[in-house]
Write a protein that holds these residues in place. Structure first.
Motif, short mmCIF file in Angstrom:
data_model
loop_
_atom_site.label_atom_id
_atom_site.label_comp_id
_atom_site.label_asym_id
_atom_site.label_seq_id
_atom_site.Cartn_x
_atom_site.Cartn_y
_atom_site.Cartn_z
N ASN A 145 -15.85 -0.35 12.55
CA ASN A 145 -16.51 0.84 11.98
C ASN A 145 -15.54 1.75 11.22
O ASN A 145 -14.34 1.76 11.49
CB ASN A 145 -17.15 1.65 13.11
N ALA A 196 -21.03 3.66 2.68
CA ALA A 196 -21.77 2.54 3.28
C ALA A 196 -22.34 1.65 2.18
O ALA A 196 -22.27 0.41 2.26
CB ALA A 196 -22.88 3.08 4.18
N ASP A 214 -20.73 -2.98 15.35
CA ASP A 214 -19.75 -3.08 14.27
C ASP A 214 -20.39 -2.84 12.90
O ASP A 214 -21.60 -2.74 12.78
CB ASP A 214 -19.19 -4.52 14.23
N ASN A 215 -19.52 -2.81 11.90
CA ASN A 215 -19.94 -2.79 10.50
C ASN A 215 -20.76 -1.56 10.10
O ASN A 215 -21.68 -1.65 9.31
CB ASN A 215 -20.74 -4.08 10.20
N GLN A 216 -20.38 -0.43 10.67
CA GLN A 216 -21.11 0.80 10.38
C GLN A 216 -20.17 1.86 9.79
O GLN A 216 -19.00 1.94 10.16
CB GLN A 216 -21.67 1.42 11.66
N MET A 273 -22.01 -1.65 4.22
CA MET A 273 -22.01 -1.45 5.66
C MET A 273 -23.24 -0.60 6.01
O MET A 273 -23.87 -0.02 5.13
CB MET A 273 -20.72 -0.75 6.11
N LYS A 274 -23.53 -0.50 7.30
CA LYS A 274 -24.71 0.27 7.71
C LYS A 274 -24.33 1.76 7.84
O LYS A 274 -23.30 2.08 8.45
CB LYS A 274 -25.21 -0.27 9.04
N TYR A 275 -25.17 2.64 7.30
CA TYR A 275 -24.95 4.08 7.47
C TYR A 275 -25.60 4.52 8.78
O TYR A 275 -26.78 4.25 9.01
CB TYR A 275 -25.56 4.86 6.30
N VAL A 276 -24.82 5.21 9.61
CA VAL A 276 -25.35 5.72 10.88
C VAL A 276 -24.95 7.19 11.02
O VAL A 276 -23.79 7.54 10.83
CB VAL A 276 -24.76 4.91 12.07
N VAL A 312 -19.98 5.61 10.20
CA VAL A 312 -20.57 6.57 11.13
C VAL A 312 -20.30 8.01 10.68
O VAL A 312 -19.15 8.41 10.53
CB VAL A 312 -20.04 6.37 12.57
N VAL A 351 -22.96 3.97 19.81
CA VAL A 351 -22.66 3.56 18.43
C VAL A 351 -21.37 2.73 18.39
O VAL A 351 -21.25 1.78 17.62
CB VAL A 351 -22.56 4.83 17.53
#
Ligand code: S3P
Length: 177
Positions: A3, A22, A71-73, A27-30, A75, A67
């Motif tokens: 992350n 992201a 992975d792959n976020q 990548m994923k937006y969190v 944050v 969270v």
């Protein structure tokens, strides 16, 4: 990829930058604030008013812990997420922590038109910003890297972080410090 966790004071650009970053890195937006509101089914203002800041911090810690298991976020954390050491430990356990910073005038300018931040809904927000920034400085200093966003464009900040992430995260995704 592990992350990329953005920390930093309110109004330093975490949300805007995290969304763009992201997108740029696929990548994923969190957002921890969004997850808190979803979990609680009420706004952050309501949580602060009805249950108090300590309760909010407990939910925030639980969300950060969850969270960190994925992975792959990218944050996007709330401005106070660093004030508990356990939160920073969870963040660092699975990623690189980047602090965004800005001077108090910039923060004031960027935050004054919004009402969703309970800590700044006070009579003298400028003073509150100054006090909180001073109190939190040591916590923000624990980040792996800090970027001052006051005089940079969104694109410039995103590129800086992409560069840092590229050289800090080894190919297998393990943070290299
Ligand atoms: C807070 C910052 C807010 C939100 C809450 C508390 C803080 O997030 O988590 O209002 O303590 O600095 P942003 O930094 O995204 O505004």
């Amino acid at each position: 990829m592990k992350n990329i966790i953005l920390v930093g004071f309110m109004g330093t650009g975490k949300t805007t930058i995290a969304i763009q970053l992201a997108h740029r890195l696929k990548m994923k937006y969190v957002s921890t604030d969004n997850l808190i509101e979803k979990k609680e089914k009420r706004t952050i203002n309501e949580i602060f008013t009805k249950s108090g800041e300590d309760y909010f911090r407990d939910v925030e810690s639980a969300v950060i812990r969850d969270v960190a298991c994925m992975d792959n976020q990218v944050v996007d954390t709330g401005g106070g997420a660093v004030i508990r050491d356990e939160n920073v430990a969870y963040m660092k356990s699975n990623g690189i922590v980047i602090c965004l910073s800005a001077d108090e005038d910039t923060v004031m300018e960027r935050t004054k038109k919004y009402k969703h931040r309970p800590l700044l809904n006070v009579e003298d927000p400028k003073r509150k910003i100054r006090d909180l920034m001073a109190r939190r400085a040591n916590f923000y200093a624990k980040a792996d890297h800090t970027i001052d966003t006051a005089k940079l464009t969104v694109r410039q900040v995103v590129e800086k972080i992409a560069e840092i992430a590229g050289s800090s995260l080894k190919p297998d995704g393990e943070p290299k410090r």
